[in-house]
Each structure stands twice: as C-alpha cells, then as structure tokens.
Design a protein around this motif. Structure first.
Motif, mmCIF file in Angstrom:
data_model
loop_
_atom_site.group_PDB
_atom_site.id
_atom_site.type_symbol
_atom_site.label_atom_id
_atom_site.label_comp_id
_atom_site.label_asym_id
_atom_site.label_seq_id
_atom_site.Cartn_x
_atom_site.Cartn_y
_atom_site.Cartn_z
ATOM 1 N N SER A 143 0.739 -1.278 0.193
ATOM 2 C CA SER A 143 0.104 0.116 0.029
ATOM 3 C C SER A 143 1.256 1.086 0.028
ATOM 4 O O SER A 143 1.805 0.886 0.753
ATOM 5 C CB SER A 143 -0.549 0.038 1.519
ATOM 6 N N THR A 159 0.991 5.766 -0.873
ATOM 7 C CA THR A 159 0.206 6.943 -0.775
ATOM 8 C C THR A 159 -0.186 7.593 -2.104
ATOM 9 O O THR A 159 0.611 7.022 -3.391
ATOM 10 C CB THR A 159 1.140 8.281 -0.156
ATOM 11 N N GLN A 176 -2.168 10.077 -4.933
ATOM 12 C CA GLN A 176 -3.337 11.580 -5.190
ATOM 13 C C GLN A 176 -4.667 11.264 -5.234
ATOM 14 O O GLN A 176 -4.726 11.952 -4.687
ATOM 15 C CB GLN A 176 -2.272 11.553 -6.600
ATOM 16 N N GLU A 194 -6.274 8.629 -0.751
ATOM 17 C CA GLU A 194 -5.432 8.248 0.350
ATOM 18 C C GLU A 194 -4.200 7.140 0.181
ATOM 19 O O GLU A 194 -3.597 7.940 0.470
ATOM 20 C CB GLU A 194 -6.248 8.175 1.587
ATOM 21 N N ARG A 195 -5.149 6.197 -0.010
ATOM 22 C CA ARG A 195 -3.886 4.988 -0.139
ATOM 23 C C ARG A 195 -3.842 4.508 -1.812
ATOM 24 O O ARG A 195 -5.575 3.740 -1.746
ATOM 25 C CB ARG A 195 -4.193 4.355 0.876
#
Length: 85
Positions: free
Chosen positions: A6, A8, A10, A13-14
C-alpha cells in the motif's frame, strides 16, 4: 517480494499495488493499473492517442484549440466518475 503493498496516492489516500499490476513511472509521477483492467486501459489509451494525433494536426493546420476540443472526443466510452476520468 511478490506481496501486495500500500502506498500514498493522489486520487485516493492509499493505493494498493498487487503482484502483476502494471506500474508505469516517469518524471511526472507513477500510475498503477490493476492487472484485470490492463486490456481496457490499453484500448482506451490507443483511442486517446489517435484522437490526440488528430487534434495536434488540426491545431497545427490553424484550427483553434477550443473548437478542436469540442469536435474531437479523446475519451469516448469513458464516463467521468466523481469529477475524474
């Protein structure tokens, strides 16, 4: 190695990245295409590429960008979801 991760995102969130997902990166960022969607994404990108070549030719021949954008649909068959393509 060979395990889902997992990271970050755009748009979300994840973002989960699974083994066999398609990962493409350049100086502007990274895109993850889930393996199950890869064929559809490739087909749509080929249509978009043809449209963008047609748009470029029209603009280079003198047509204004606004009328070209109204006349040529880069993304036929793709409906916006939540304000995003």
């Amino acid at each position: 190695f060979n395990q889902p991760i997992s990271m970050t995102g755009q748009v979300a969130e994840r973002v989960q990245v699974n083994p066999s997902d398609f990962v493409l990166a350049d100086d502007d960022g990274v895109i993850i295409v889930p393996r199950l969607l890869l064929e559809d994404v490739l087909l749509h990108s080929e249509v978009a590429d043809r449209a963008e070549r047609e748009m470029r030719a029209a603009i280079e021949s003198g047509e204004d960008r606004e009328s070209v954008n109204k006349r040529i649909n880069r993304w036929p068959g793709i409906a916006p979801q939540s304000g995003r393509l």
